[in-house]
Design an enzyme around this catalytic site. Structure first.
Site, PDB file in Angstrom:
ATOM      1  N   LYS A 114      -7.738  32.734  74.504  1.00 30.79           N
ATOM      2  CA  LYS A 114      -6.485  32.049  74.157  1.00 30.79           C
ATOM      3  C   LYS A 114      -6.391  31.748  72.649  1.00 30.79           C
ATOM      4  O   LYS A 114      -7.393  31.842  71.922  1.00 30.79           O
ATOM      5  CB  LYS A 114      -6.379  30.760  74.982  1.00 30.79           C
TER       6      LYS A 114
ATOM      7  N   TYR B 244       2.990  33.163  83.341  1.00 27.38           N
ATOM      8  CA  TYR B 244       2.731  31.850  83.928  1.00 27.38           C
ATOM      9  C   TYR B 244       3.863  31.385  84.850  1.00 27.38           C
ATOM     10  O   TYR B 244       3.998  30.182  85.099  1.00 27.38           O
ATOM     11  CB  TYR B 244       2.488  30.810  82.826  1.00 27.38           C
TER      12      TYR B 244
ATOM     13  N   ASN C 161      -7.796  25.511  76.252  1.00 22.95           N
ATOM     14  CA  ASN C 161      -9.114  25.602  76.886  1.00 22.95           C
ATOM     15  C   ASN C 161      -9.724  27.003  76.779  1.00 22.95           C
ATOM     16  O   ASN C 161     -10.528  27.403  77.616  1.00 22.95           O
ATOM     17  CB  ASN C 161      -9.061  25.086  78.327  1.00 22.95           C
TER      18      ASN C 161
ATOM     19  N   HIS D 209      -8.501  32.239  79.845  1.00 23.58           N
ATOM     20  CA  HIS D 209      -7.865  32.370  81.157  1.00 23.58           C
ATOM     21  C   HIS D 209      -8.694  33.342  81.975  1.00 23.58           C
ATOM     22  O   HIS D 209      -9.232  34.308  81.422  1.00 23.58           O
ATOM     23  CB  HIS D 209      -6.444  32.941  81.028  1.00 23.58           C
TER      24      HIS D 209
ATOM     25  N   GLU E  28      -2.262  40.734  87.316  1.00 19.14           N
ATOM     26  CA  GLU E  28      -2.376  40.369  85.893  1.00 19.14           C
ATOM     27  C   GLU E  28      -2.827  41.562  85.046  1.00 19.14           C
ATOM     28  O   GLU E  28      -2.340  41.743  83.915  1.00 19.14           O
ATOM     29  CB  GLU E  28      -3.325  39.174  85.745  1.00 19.14           C
TER      30      GLU E  28
HETATM   31  P1  IDP Z   1      -7.122  27.613  85.212  1.00 20.53           P
HETATM   32  O1  IDP Z   1      -6.751  28.252  83.888  1.00 20.53           O
HETATM   33  O2  IDP Z   1      -8.445  26.888  85.128  1.00 20.53           O
HETATM   34  O3  IDP Z   1      -7.041  28.576  86.369  1.00 20.53           O
HETATM   35  P2  IDP Z   1      -4.552  26.424  86.075  1.00 20.53           P
HETATM   36  O4  IDP Z   1      -4.428  25.201  86.921  1.00 20.53           O
HETATM   37  O5  IDP Z   1      -4.202  27.752  86.691  1.00 20.53           O
HETATM   38  O6  IDP Z   1      -6.056  26.445  85.489  1.00 20.53           O
HETATM   39  O7  IDP Z   1      -3.648  26.181  84.800  1.00 20.53           O
HETATM   40  C1  IDP Z   1      -3.319  27.230  83.920  1.00 20.53           C
HETATM   41  C2  IDP Z   1      -3.431  26.734  82.507  1.00 20.53           C
HETATM   42  O8  IDP Z   1      -2.447  25.722  82.283  1.00 20.53           O
HETATM   43  C3  IDP Z   1      -4.752  26.054  82.148  1.00 20.53           C
HETATM   44  O9  IDP Z   1      -5.786  26.962  81.824  1.00 20.53           O
HETATM   45  C4  IDP Z   1      -4.349  25.201  80.964  1.00 20.53           C
HETATM   46  O10 IDP Z   1      -4.255  25.970  79.763  1.00 20.53           O
HETATM   47  C5  IDP Z   1      -2.956  24.742  81.380  1.00 20.53           C
HETATM   48  N1  IDP Z   1      -2.978  23.445  82.078  1.00 20.53           N
HETATM   49  C6  IDP Z   1      -3.412  23.198  83.349  1.00 20.53           C
HETATM   50  N2  IDP Z   1      -3.287  21.895  83.670  1.00 20.53           N
HETATM   51  C7  IDP Z   1      -2.739  21.303  82.575  1.00 20.53           C
HETATM   52  C8  IDP Z   1      -2.362  19.957  82.280  1.00 20.53           C
HETATM   53  O11 IDP Z   1      -2.488  19.040  83.089  1.00 20.53           O
HETATM   54  N3  IDP Z   1      -1.837  19.732  81.019  1.00 20.53           N
HETATM   55  C9  IDP Z   1      -1.681  20.740  80.089  1.00 20.53           C
HETATM   56  N4  IDP Z   1      -2.029  22.010  80.347  1.00 20.53           N
HETATM   57  C10 IDP Z   1      -2.545  22.296  81.555  1.00 20.53           C
END
Ligand code: IDP
Length: 140
Positions: A11, A51, A114, A117, A128
């Site tokens: 990312k 997304y 984070n 992905h 994807e």
């Molecule tokens: P994952 O990437 O660990 O599978 P997901 O729940 O699919 O997690 O969420 C996709 C992405 O959305 C996350 O990697 C993160 O970048 C973002 N995200 C998820 N939850 C939050 C939140 O509560 N606040 C802001 N961004 C979030």
């Protein structure tokens, strides 16, 4: 067990800090092989499409803005049980919950920024991969 494939994104928070190699090294050390890779600037339409499953979530707008804030590296990874292997080395979505030795523990800045992905199922991995790669771009 036969090798399977998953889809990964390094990312913008990670490319900005020049961590493409460091993240890829952790993926490789976890037993995953990079069989396709390209550095791209995602368009808003691409990020919204990718997304779409999160479009009703309160963080959707911020997530799209973040994902287009700089280049990303999209990759196809191959290995035994690739989806789970990749999810394990990525660590929990929120870096404060991520285990030691995971990419997000080492590098993530926040729950949003984070660093990586990874697909959450074989079915989504295929969708994807097809979203970003043509078959001839993947060389196993
Ligand atoms: P994952 O990437 O660990 O599978 P997901 O729940 O699919 O997690 O969420 C996709 C992405 O959305 C996350 O990697 C993160 O970048 C973002 N995200 C998820 N939850 C939050 C939140 O509560 N606040 C802001 N961004 C979030």
């Amino acid at each position: 067990m036969a090798a399977t494939r998953t889809f990964s994104i390094i990312k913008p928070d990670a490319t900005r800090r020049n961590l493409t190699g460091a993240v890829t090294k952790m993926l490789e050390e976890a037993g995953l092989r990079v069989v396709a890779s390209k550095r791209i600037q995602m368009s808003r339409e691409q990020a919204e499409g990718f997304y779409a499953v999160h479009s009703e979530r309160p963080f959707f707008g911020d997530l799209v803005d973040f994902m287009i804030s700089g280049p990303v590296v999209v990759q196809v990874l191959e290995g035994e049980d690739a989806v789970k292997r990749n999810r394990d080395v990525m660590g929990a979505t929120n870096p404060s919950d991520a285990d030691e030795g995971t990419i997000r523990k080492a590098y993530a800045e926040s729950i949003e920024a984070n660093s990586v992905h990874g697909s959450d199922s074989d079915e989504n991995a295929k969708i994807e991969i097809d979203f970003f790669f043509k078959p001839e771009e993947i060389v196993g």
